[in-house]
Design a protein around this motif. Structure first.
Motif, PDB file in Angstrom:
ATOM      1  N   PRO A 230       0.843  -1.212   0.000  1.00 35.22           N
ATOM      2  CA  PRO A 230       0.000   0.000   0.000  1.00 35.22           C
ATOM      3  C   PRO A 230       0.871   1.251   0.000  1.00 35.22           C
ATOM      4  N   ASP A 231       0.206   2.413  -0.091  1.00 35.44           N
ATOM      5  CA  ASP A 231       0.917   3.691  -0.110  1.00 35.44           C
ATOM      6  C   ASP A 231       1.705   3.888   1.186  1.00 35.44           C
ATOM      7  N   GLY A 232       2.861   4.540   1.063  1.00 30.20           N
ATOM      8  CA  GLY A 232       3.748   4.691   2.207  1.00 30.20           C
ATOM      9  C   GLY A 232       3.253   5.654   3.264  1.00 30.20           C
ATOM     10  N   ARG A 233       2.444   6.652   2.915  1.00 27.18           N
ATOM     11  CA  ARG A 233       1.923   7.608   3.901  1.00 27.18           C
ATOM     12  C   ARG A 233       0.513   7.173   4.293  1.00 27.18           C
ATOM     13  N   ARG A 234       0.339   6.971   5.590  1.00 21.45           N
ATOM     14  CA  ARG A 234      -0.915   6.401   6.072  1.00 21.45           C
ATOM     15  C   ARG A 234      -1.492   7.245   7.196  1.00 21.45           C
ATOM     16  N   ASN A 235      -2.833   7.262   7.274  1.00 23.91           N
ATOM     17  CA  ASN A 235      -3.495   7.841   8.445  1.00 23.91           C
ATOM     18  C   ASN A 235      -4.206   6.741   9.235  1.00 23.91           C
ATOM     19  N   GLN A 236      -3.824   5.467   8.949  1.00 24.98           N
ATOM     20  CA  GLN A 236      -4.345   4.320   9.679  1.00 24.98           C
ATOM     21  C   GLN A 236      -3.181   3.423  10.068  1.00 24.98           C
ATOM     22  N   ARG A 237      -3.366   2.690  11.136  1.00 24.58           N
ATOM     23  CA  ARG A 237      -2.283   1.834  11.624  1.00 24.58           C
ATOM     24  C   ARG A 237      -2.351   0.414  11.099  1.00 24.58           C
ATOM     25  N   ARG A 238      -3.263   0.121  10.247  1.00 18.12           N
ATOM     26  CA  ARG A 238      -3.372  -1.233   9.682  1.00 18.12           C
ATOM     27  C   ARG A 238      -3.191  -1.158   8.170  1.00 18.12           C
ATOM     28  N   ILE A 239      -2.376  -2.086   7.657  1.00 16.49           N
ATOM     29  CA  ILE A 239      -2.188  -2.176   6.209  1.00 16.49           C
ATOM     30  C   ILE A 239      -2.389  -3.624   5.778  1.00 16.49           C
ATOM     31  N   LYS A 240      -2.668  -3.803   4.518  1.00 16.11           N
ATOM     32  CA  LYS A 240      -2.821  -5.144   3.951  1.00 16.11           C
ATOM     33  C   LYS A 240      -1.755  -5.358   2.885  1.00 16.11           C
ATOM     34  N   ILE A 241      -0.990  -6.438   3.060  1.00 18.41           N
ATOM     35  CA  ILE A 241       0.021  -6.825   2.079  1.00 18.41           C
ATOM     36  C   ILE A 241      -0.487  -8.062   1.352  1.00 18.41           C
ATOM     37  N   LEU A 272       0.742  -1.339  12.364  1.00 20.23           N
ATOM     38  CA  LEU A 272       1.848  -0.392  12.375  1.00 20.23           C
ATOM     39  C   LEU A 272       1.799   0.459  13.641  1.00 20.23           C
ATOM     40  N   LYS A 273       2.879   1.125  13.921  1.00 21.11           N
ATOM     41  CA  LYS A 273       2.935   2.045  15.037  1.00 21.11           C
ATOM     42  C   LYS A 273       2.915   3.476  14.501  1.00 21.11           C
ATOM     43  N   GLU A 274       2.665   4.400  15.370  1.00 19.84           N
ATOM     44  CA  GLU A 274       2.662   5.803  14.978  1.00 19.84           C
ATOM     45  C   GLU A 274       4.084   6.218  14.573  1.00 19.84           C
ATOM     46  N   GLY A 275       4.177   6.939  13.480  1.00 20.18           N
ATOM     47  CA  GLY A 275       5.472   7.410  13.023  1.00 20.18           C
ATOM     48  C   GLY A 275       6.060   6.522  11.946  1.00 20.18           C
ATOM     49  N   GLU A 276       7.395   6.403  11.958  1.00 17.90           N
ATOM     50  CA  GLU A 276       8.117   5.652  10.927  1.00 17.90           C
ATOM     51  C   GLU A 276       8.032   4.149  11.197  1.00 17.90           C
ATOM     52  N   ASN A 277       7.795   3.366  10.135  1.00 18.81           N
ATOM     53  CA  ASN A 277       7.726   1.916  10.212  1.00 18.81           C
ATOM     54  C   ASN A 277       8.478   1.320   9.021  1.00 18.81           C
ATOM     55  N   PHE A 278       9.189   0.221   9.267  1.00 21.54           N
ATOM     56  CA  PHE A 278       9.782  -0.550   8.181  1.00 21.54           C
ATOM     57  C   PHE A 278       9.229  -1.960   8.274  1.00 21.54           C
ATOM     58  N   LYS A 298       4.954   5.677   6.855  1.00 18.39           N
ATOM     59  CA  LYS A 298       4.869   6.739   7.846  1.00 18.39           C
ATOM     60  C   LYS A 298       3.410   6.911   8.218  1.00 18.39           C
ATOM     61  N   VAL A 299       3.122   6.700   9.501  1.00 16.54           N
ATOM     62  CA  VAL A 299       1.750   6.734   9.987  1.00 16.54           C
ATOM     63  C   VAL A 299       1.546   7.992  10.824  1.00 16.54           C
ATOM     64  N   ASP A 300       0.480   8.706  10.487  1.00 18.57           N
ATOM     65  CA  ASP A 300       0.118   9.910  11.245  1.00 18.57           C
ATOM     66  C   ASP A 300      -1.390   9.900  11.406  1.00 18.57           C
ATOM     67  N   THR A 301      -1.833   9.507  12.600  1.00 19.64           N
ATOM     68  CA  THR A 301      -3.268   9.430  12.865  1.00 19.64           C
ATOM     69  C   THR A 301      -3.769  10.610  13.690  1.00 19.64           C
ATOM     70  N   SER A 302      -2.930  11.619  13.934  1.00 19.18           N
ATOM     71  CA  SER A 302      -3.379  12.776  14.721  1.00 19.18           C
ATOM     72  C   SER A 302      -4.385  13.585  13.906  1.00 19.18           C
ATOM     73  N   PRO A 303      -5.421  14.171  14.565  1.00 30.35           N
ATOM     74  CA  PRO A 303      -6.429  14.950  13.830  1.00 30.35           C
ATOM     75  C   PRO A 303      -5.816  16.227  13.267  1.00 30.35           C
ATOM     76  N   PRO A 304      -6.365  16.776  12.206  1.00 31.16           N
ATOM     77  CA  PRO A 304      -5.825  18.016  11.632  1.00 31.16           C
ATOM     78  C   PRO A 304      -6.001  19.184  12.606  1.00 31.16           C
ATOM     79  N   LYS A 305      -5.033  20.068  12.582  1.00 30.80           N
ATOM     80  CA  LYS A 305      -5.087  21.229  13.473  1.00 30.80           C
ATOM     81  C   LYS A 305      -6.200  22.180  13.036  1.00 30.80           C
ATOM     82  N   LYS A 306      -6.835  22.839  14.044  1.00 26.85           N
ATOM     83  CA  LYS A 306      -7.904  23.797  13.739  1.00 26.85           C
ATOM     84  C   LYS A 306      -7.302  25.076  13.165  1.00 26.85           C
TER      85      LYS A 306
END
Length: 328
Positions: A230-241, A272-278, A298-306
């Motif tokens: 899947p794409d390298g930039r994620r907003n979810q911690r689960r991926i499917k290979i 995956l964990k938050e941040g960088e994953n290999f 790279k996982v970033d699940t934090s909400p967008p800033k107001k």
């Protein structure tokens, strides 16, 4: 004169009588005496028959334990294994992820259990030893010169591999796909009424839908046919290979082992964990081939800033808002 004549006349009579008397002992010994008993023949001693020492079955024991390894006696509970423990029929050994164990059978047999593998002891005799591979991958080495047959049978399948001298690996996914690869010597591989001979540098696979073991083929140099990342930039911690490997291969990702389908296709959900994953995907074959492929995420699940918007009429220093006047 008359007297001398009588003496002469009696002389033959007396001589005959003397001869008869002399012959009586000889006749007795020749005709009347019982013959001596025949000599007693002493029979020769019976030949010494060497009674062979009673044969002893092969004794299996755990000689090397690394990581988390457990043993089960009969149908009992699993307990932590210790190096040096003896193994008997119905006993079982299993290794967890990132663990391994070595089983020794006297000086004749050695079985290396890879991670995530379970083996149980089925039969132990002086001429034949058999273990049952429940799931996982195990490598057996049988040393020549002992005239001992070693067999590995796959659970949930009729597949069986045997050799009297050589080194081979069996993989069993527990669902009917079994692969065998020979590294030294040759191994007889049976399944679904078909028998093939797998020689050093070859491997064979049997699946639930095949008519038996495949014809032995050279060990492949590449195992991963294709992998969909899947794409390298994620907003979810689960991926499917997903992807496809050589059938009978064993896969590992995130420290956990799993198997593809009988056709080699696979799907795997990875956390995956938050941040960088290999994430690294590793494939292994019974022939000893290994192949790896990895991808960064790279996982970033934090909400967008107001966003803060300052309106001009909300600021006292700002010019007054325009007013609308009516035209005459």
């Amino acid at each position: 004169m008359a007297g001398s004549q009588n003496v002469r006349r009696q002389a033959p009579f007396l001589l005959g009588l003397a001869l008869i008397l002399a012959a009586l002992p000889i006749g007795y010994f020749v005709f009347l005496r019982e013959p001596p008993p025949p000599p007693v023949r002493v029979p020769p001693p019976p030949p010494v028959v060497e009674v062979p020492a009673p044969s002893k079955p092969v004794q299996l024991s755990l000689q090397k334990v690394e990581g988390t390894v457990e043993v089960r006696r009969g149908g009992g509970a699993w307990a932590a294994a210790q190096a040096g423990e003896a193994l008997h029929p119905t006993d079982a050994v299993r290794t967890q992820d990132s663990s391994s164990a070595v089983i020794i059978g006297d000086e004749e047999v050695e079985v290396l259990m890879g991670a995530g593998t379970e083996v149980s002891v089925d039969s132990l005799t002086d001429e034949l030893s058999r273990v049952l591979l429940e799931t996982g991958m195990a490598t057996a080495t049988v040393r020549p010169g002992k005239r001992h047959t070693f067999e590995v049978k796959a659970a949930n399948s009729d597949a069986l591999a045997r050799t009297t001298a050589g080194t081979f690996t069996m993989s069993n996914d527990g669902a009917g796909t079994v692969a065998v690869g020979a590294r030294e010597g040759e191994v007889t591989f049976l399944g679904r009424g078909k028998v093939v001979i797998v020689r050093a540098g070859q491997q064979s696979v049997v699946t639930p839908t095949s008519g038996g073991p495949s014809e032995p083929a050279p060990v492949p140099t590449s195992l991963l046919r294709k992998v969909a990342w899947p794409d390298g930039r994620r907003n979810q911690r689960r991926i499917k290979i997903s992807g496809e490997v050589v059938p009978g291969s064993r896969l590992q990702v995130g420290g956990q082992h799993f198997y593809p389908g009988p056709d080699g296709k696979f799907e795997r959900i990875v956390e995956l964990k938050e941040g960088e994953n290999f994430v690294q995907l590793r494939a292994s074959s019974v022939g000893g081939t290994e192949q790896e492929e990895g991808h960064y995420f790279k996982v970033d699940t934090s909400p967008p800033k107001k966003l803060k918007v300052d309106l001009p009429w909300g600021n006292s220093s700002a010019p007054p808002a325009p007013t609308q006047t009516e035209s005459p």
